[in-house]
Write a protein that holds these residues in place. Structure first.
Motif, PDB file in Angstrom:
ATOM      1  N   HIS A 107       0.914  -1.292  -0.042  1.00  0.00           N
ATOM      2  CA  HIS A 107       0.066   0.199   0.091  1.00  0.00           C
ATOM      3  C   HIS A 107       0.736   1.253  -0.034  1.00  0.00           C
ATOM      4  O   HIS A 107       2.088   1.265   0.211  1.00  0.00           O
ATOM      5  N   CYS A 108       0.451   2.434  -0.170  1.00  0.00           N
ATOM      6  CA  CYS A 108       0.833   3.764  -0.098  1.00  0.00           C
ATOM      7  C   CYS A 108       0.076   4.612   0.808  1.00  0.00           C
ATOM      8  O   CYS A 108      -1.094   4.417   1.141  1.00  0.00           O
ATOM      9  N   ASN A 109       0.713   5.422   1.663  1.00  0.00           N
ATOM     10  CA  ASN A 109       0.318   6.209   2.697  1.00  0.00           C
ATOM     11  C   ASN A 109      -0.513   7.534   2.205  1.00  0.00           C
ATOM     12  O   ASN A 109       0.233   7.824   0.906  1.00  0.00           O
ATOM     13  N   THR A 141      -4.720   5.196   9.913  1.00  0.00           N
ATOM     14  CA  THR A 141      -4.257   4.272   8.607  1.00  0.00           C
ATOM     15  C   THR A 141      -5.154   3.101   8.217  1.00  0.00           C
ATOM     16  O   THR A 141      -5.435   2.991   7.238  1.00  0.00           O
ATOM     17  N   GLU A 176      -7.544   2.276   4.923  1.00  0.00           N
ATOM     18  CA  GLU A 176      -7.197   0.895   4.042  1.00  0.00           C
ATOM     19  C   GLU A 176      -8.663   0.083   4.325  1.00  0.00           C
ATOM     20  O   GLU A 176      -8.745  -0.909   3.383  1.00  0.00           O
ATOM     21  N   GLU A 179       2.972  -0.401   4.275  1.00  0.00           N
ATOM     22  CA  GLU A 179       2.747   1.206   3.700  1.00  0.00           C
ATOM     23  C   GLU A 179       4.215   1.801   3.162  1.00  0.00           C
ATOM     24  O   GLU A 179       5.119   1.977   3.782  1.00  0.00           O
TER      25      GLU A 179
END
Length: 331
Positions: free
Chosen positions: A189-191, A218, A222, A293
């Protein structure tokens, strides 16, 4: 939770409390956890950990916050404990037969590229989406594993831009687990942040008690695409108690991945450490599982790096090295 209540179900737990310094310890043959009354810190294996609430004493009993109870279950108990926090209660199942310790092995890896299709995830100011970055890194991870570890079964949750429900991702991983005993699950994933200055990577493992408020936020971000019509079998799995052994292995996997990620990409993408939170995609998986992340798309400099194919290859190689480090260690 009162320590006396915990000791009733786990009599091997012992405690000492020094009256004047107010320093206490909880210990078993597995290890020794130390704390100070009124403090929101504890030490374990020479490391200091912060928890949201303080350890207190009342009526000659020590009261432990949920984070400390979880640390005891994961670090001081050798056998697998099934547990779940229910409001102000802790539900615990103690197995009749302990799970023996053994060398950790990895025979299959499930690679999850976060988001996809109608769920783009977060994005940078120029419209580059998380789903594309996560898929790029997942593909390189898959290709490297097939090339350098042909004996390991590798399964991608999605190979292109299509939407997969969160519960279906863990369901697929559990199907691989039915075929192959030693499986790990990695979700990319990306934050995102309201501040374009926020930077760094984080590696998460599952916990009902998030390590920070930021970790909680976070996870909420998600988890937002949990399907309305859940598979009843997966729903049943998600309602089961957490496994202390699986959590302990997940934390070990997260630490190994974070170490190798930092070696390969820091300081360009700084480390924000290993954290814990209640991610839906991890909760349904019945094997050691982590969520990476990889950095902040909302940070222009990190977004540029995360979209760069060479950086994506570095991330993939570092995660594979982390898995290798995990598999080479003992439980």
């Amino acid at each position: 939770m009162a320590f006396s209540d915990l000791k009733m179900v786990m009599p091997e737990l012992s405690t000492k409390l020094k009256k004047f310094t107010r320093v206490g310890s909880i210990y078993t043959p597995q290890g020794n956890l130390q704390f100070r009354l009124g403090s929101s810190f504890y030490t374990l294996d020479g490391k200091i950990y912060k928890i949201p609430k303080a350890i207190l004493k009342k009526d000659e009993d020590v009261y432990l916050p949920l984070d400390l109870v979880e640390a005891i279950l994961l670090n001081l108990i050798s056998y697998d404990v099934r547990y779940q926090f229910k409001e102000t209660e802790l539900w615990v199942l103690i197995p009749k037969d302990p799970v023996p310790k053994r060398n950790l092995n990895v025979k299959a890896i499930v690679i999850d590229a976060g988001h996809g299709g109608k769920d783009p995830g977060t994005s940078d100011p120029t419209g580059n989406y998380e789903k594309d970055v996560s898929l790029g890194v997942a593909r390189y991870t898959y290709l490297y594993l097939r090339k350098y570890y042909p004996e390991i079964r590798v399964q991608m949750v999605r190979k292109n831009d299509h939407f997969v429900e969160l519960e279906d991702r863990s369901k697929l991983a559990n199907q691989v687990l039915n075929d192959t005993r030693d499986v790990v699950f990695v979700s990319f994933h990306c934050n995102a942040s309201l501040s374009d200055k926020a930077a760094g990577f984080e590696v998460y493992y599952l916990s009902q008690s998030p390590s920070t408020e930021s970790a909680r936020e976070t996870a909420l971000l998600e988890n937002r695409y949990v399907g309305k019509h859940k598979n009843p079998v997966v729903s049943q799995i998600q309602s089961q108690m957490l496994s202390s052994v699986t959590q302990r292995r997940s934390r070990k996997l997260a630490t190994a991945v974070a170490d190798q990620y930092e070696k390969a990409l820091s300081p360009e993408i700084p480390s924000r450490g290993v954290k814990k939170a209640d991610f839906s995609v991890l909760r349904g998986s019945l094997m050691p599982a982590v969520l990476v992340e990889m950095g902040y798309l909302t940070n222009p400099e990190e977004s540029k790096k995360l979209r760069d194919k060479n950086y994506q290859k570095k991330i993939a190689r570092s995660v594979i090295k982390g898995i290798h480090e995990y598999a080479s260690s003992k439980d």
